[in-house]
Scaffold this active site. Sequence first.
Site, PDB file in Angstrom:
ATOM      1  N   ARG A  51      -6.619  -8.588  -8.295  1.00  0.00           N
ATOM      2  CA  ARG A  51      -7.172  -9.560  -8.553  1.00  0.00           C
ATOM      3  C   ARG A  51      -8.728 -10.220  -8.654  1.00  0.00           C
ATOM      4  NH1 ARG A  51     -10.388 -10.266  -3.423  1.00  0.00           N
ATOM      5  NH2 ARG A  51      -9.989  -9.422  -1.858  1.00  0.00           N
ATOM      6  N   GLU A  58      -3.662   6.110   7.966  1.00  0.00           N
ATOM      7  CA  GLU A  58      -4.174   7.162   6.164  1.00  0.00           C
ATOM      8  C   GLU A  58      -5.512   7.781   7.889  1.00  0.00           C
ATOM      9  OE1 GLU A  58      -5.700   5.255   3.655  1.00  0.00           O
ATOM     10  OE2 GLU A  58      -4.040   4.969   2.458  1.00  0.00           O
ATOM     11  N   HIS A 118     -15.291  -3.229   8.551  1.00  0.00           N
ATOM     12  CA  HIS A 118     -14.004  -3.330   6.992  1.00  0.00           C
ATOM     13  C   HIS A 118     -14.723  -4.211   5.979  1.00  0.00           C
ATOM     14  CE1 HIS A 118     -12.502  -0.021   9.487  1.00  0.00           C
ATOM     15  NE2 HIS A 118     -12.447  -0.909  10.290  1.00  0.00           N
ATOM     16  N   LYS A 134       0.723  -0.889  -0.051  1.00  0.00           N
ATOM     17  CA  LYS A 134      -0.179  -0.206  -0.087  1.00  0.00           C
ATOM     18  C   LYS A 134       0.812   1.578  -0.074  1.00  0.00           C
ATOM     19  CE  LYS A 134      -4.397  -1.595   1.484  1.00  0.00           C
ATOM     20  NZ  LYS A 134      -3.912  -3.399   1.779  1.00  0.00           N
TER      21      LYS A 134
END
Length: 684
Positions: A302, A206, A241, A122
């Site tokens: 993917r 973040e 999430h 990331k």
Amino acid sequence: FGRMRTQDEETAGSKPWRDSAAGISNCTAAGSADGGGDSDADAGAAHVEEADEAVWVGPAASAESYLRIDAVVGAAKKTGADAVHPGYGFLSENAKFARACAKAKIKFVGPPIKALEDMGSKSAARTLMSEAAVPIIPGYHGADMNDERLQMEARRIGYPVMIKPVMGGGGKGMRIAHNDDHFLGLVHSARQEARPSFGDDRLLLEKYIGRSRHVEVQVFGDTHGNYVHLWERDCSVQRRHQKVLEEAPAPHLSKKMREEMGAAAVAAAQKVNYVNAGTVEFILDVSDPRNMMFYFLEMNTRLQVEHPVTESITGQDLVEWQLRVARGERLPIVDQDKIACIGHAIEARIYAESPADGFLPQAGKITRLHFPGDQRYIRVDAGVRKGDTMSVYYDPMLAKVIARGDTRDEARVRLAQSLRNSQLQGVESNAAYAAIVLEHPLFVKGKHDTSLLEEHAEELIKKLQQTKSFRMTALAAVAQLMASIEASRALHPPGSAFASLHGLALFEPPSCALHVDGRALVVSEESPGQFVIVQSGAESSTEKISVHSVREIERNKELLLNVTVDGVRFSTHAVFSGKNVTIYGQDGLHLTFKATPPDDYEAEEEEMESGLSNISAPIPGRIKAVLVREGDTVAKGDVVINLEAMKMIHNLQSPRDGIVSSLQTNAGDVVGFGDLLLSVSPPA
């Protein structure tokens, strides 16, 4: 695993290549023989039986089987495969696996190794996206993973901050820290979950955007330099999430923003020379609806679990696209303007979990699995079948149910109806809960965001519990009594000395007492087939139910009753499992009740009143950590044990204030459902 046939072989009539339970049954025109790998836990699974060949890859634990690169590549070689489709999870985004496939001269059906590496990290992806002028969220993606450095960066960014594993996805290991007090505890928890899931416990930070929607764009690239996107999906309905509902296209997205997102997603794919299927995820800041902004979140390298909604609105088979691209062909459609977007589709992920018990994952044998609906509009992708056992080792998702329609509301209503009329027995599921979410006013209007399930948690669960009206509870009690009557008839057939009088055994009174979900009920048969159900106590109630006919579908397990309740006559199935009875009501809603004889109920009450509170394993799993010792003082709600099951860490809490009087387990122990782990006695 598969052998990718040439176009000449395909034209000659080769059988379709099918893609594993994550896919063995839905690829059509790409052409290949197929095989698969299985662990001990999956020996009788659907994908194993559907494959032409299946090769054992190891024990049940994923770290010893599906995550073992040498075992998976070895299994592919054993079948003679020249291609591997990695599915949705495990090694699907693992560059080392793709490299091992290349070394073995096996085609990895996915992006190039360099793209996997670039977008798999990331922090690296953030840098690349910035260079490609794709909007990014403020955060920290540095190499220093020291606790003090992370806390300093969290303060610089400003709380709340999102803590995320550098590698991986699917919500695993993600945490939200709202202040300094809990930050380090959440960091340690995120590392604990990331390490076994991804083999890497590095984290990034973040800025957490409170009011947001999760919108992702499906992209495709080929080896001839062609890139397109297949529109966007909204995946904002999430719990912890983990996506619950997904839809395409995203509601209330302006034409301008849709075009900007699509262009940004294609730019992201081009930046890393991406090939095959990928999903560029964006977070859409909706704090100010008049000035919405989107930011790059991550790229999933993917095929996504939710790809069927994209297939529904575009009319394209994405697995077929993947295989054609892997074979070196051009994209089936290279002109962006020719990618259709027709109608609307919504998908619900059906998990083996108990919403009423904090969404605790469930394990057990599936004795019934059916999602009804017109197959022109309802699609069911299930990785399990009746008779299969849900394992504690893997993700608890049972199936995906997808509905499509000319309009969003048409698709929404069809999906809700299918879920309400579904029949699932053996494990609890979130099907009824998902149906309630589909009917929540914010979702109906398309005005929801990622906070929907969290902010309305109490309201949604309360609505789920309200469906257990006294009328339905009474019906469960009658069903339980009728099951006893049928069992008695089996033992004492008509004409015997002990045959029943108006349905009840000769030496039994024409009534019975039992507790159903804690309600004390007396069920009396006033005349043949006419029952009165009385609830005693502060909330006294009375209900009358007529039973017109009873048919035993399966001895001691299932009855079909034709009844009249409150003036409405209908047929209902009653399915029994231990003390549980599940009623399939006339509105399609199925409810499970616990029916307990008075003696058993009183024994349970006495145990609760004795003062000793026990913590038992709510699900089979492995003890990750024991956080207390015998003699420690604990408060109600304190986390005392970390239990690892179904790829997640479950925090077991003390049920009361008191002292740890007995500790029956240690870190590393494998425990079964109901095993006693710890006892808490009243404070001195």
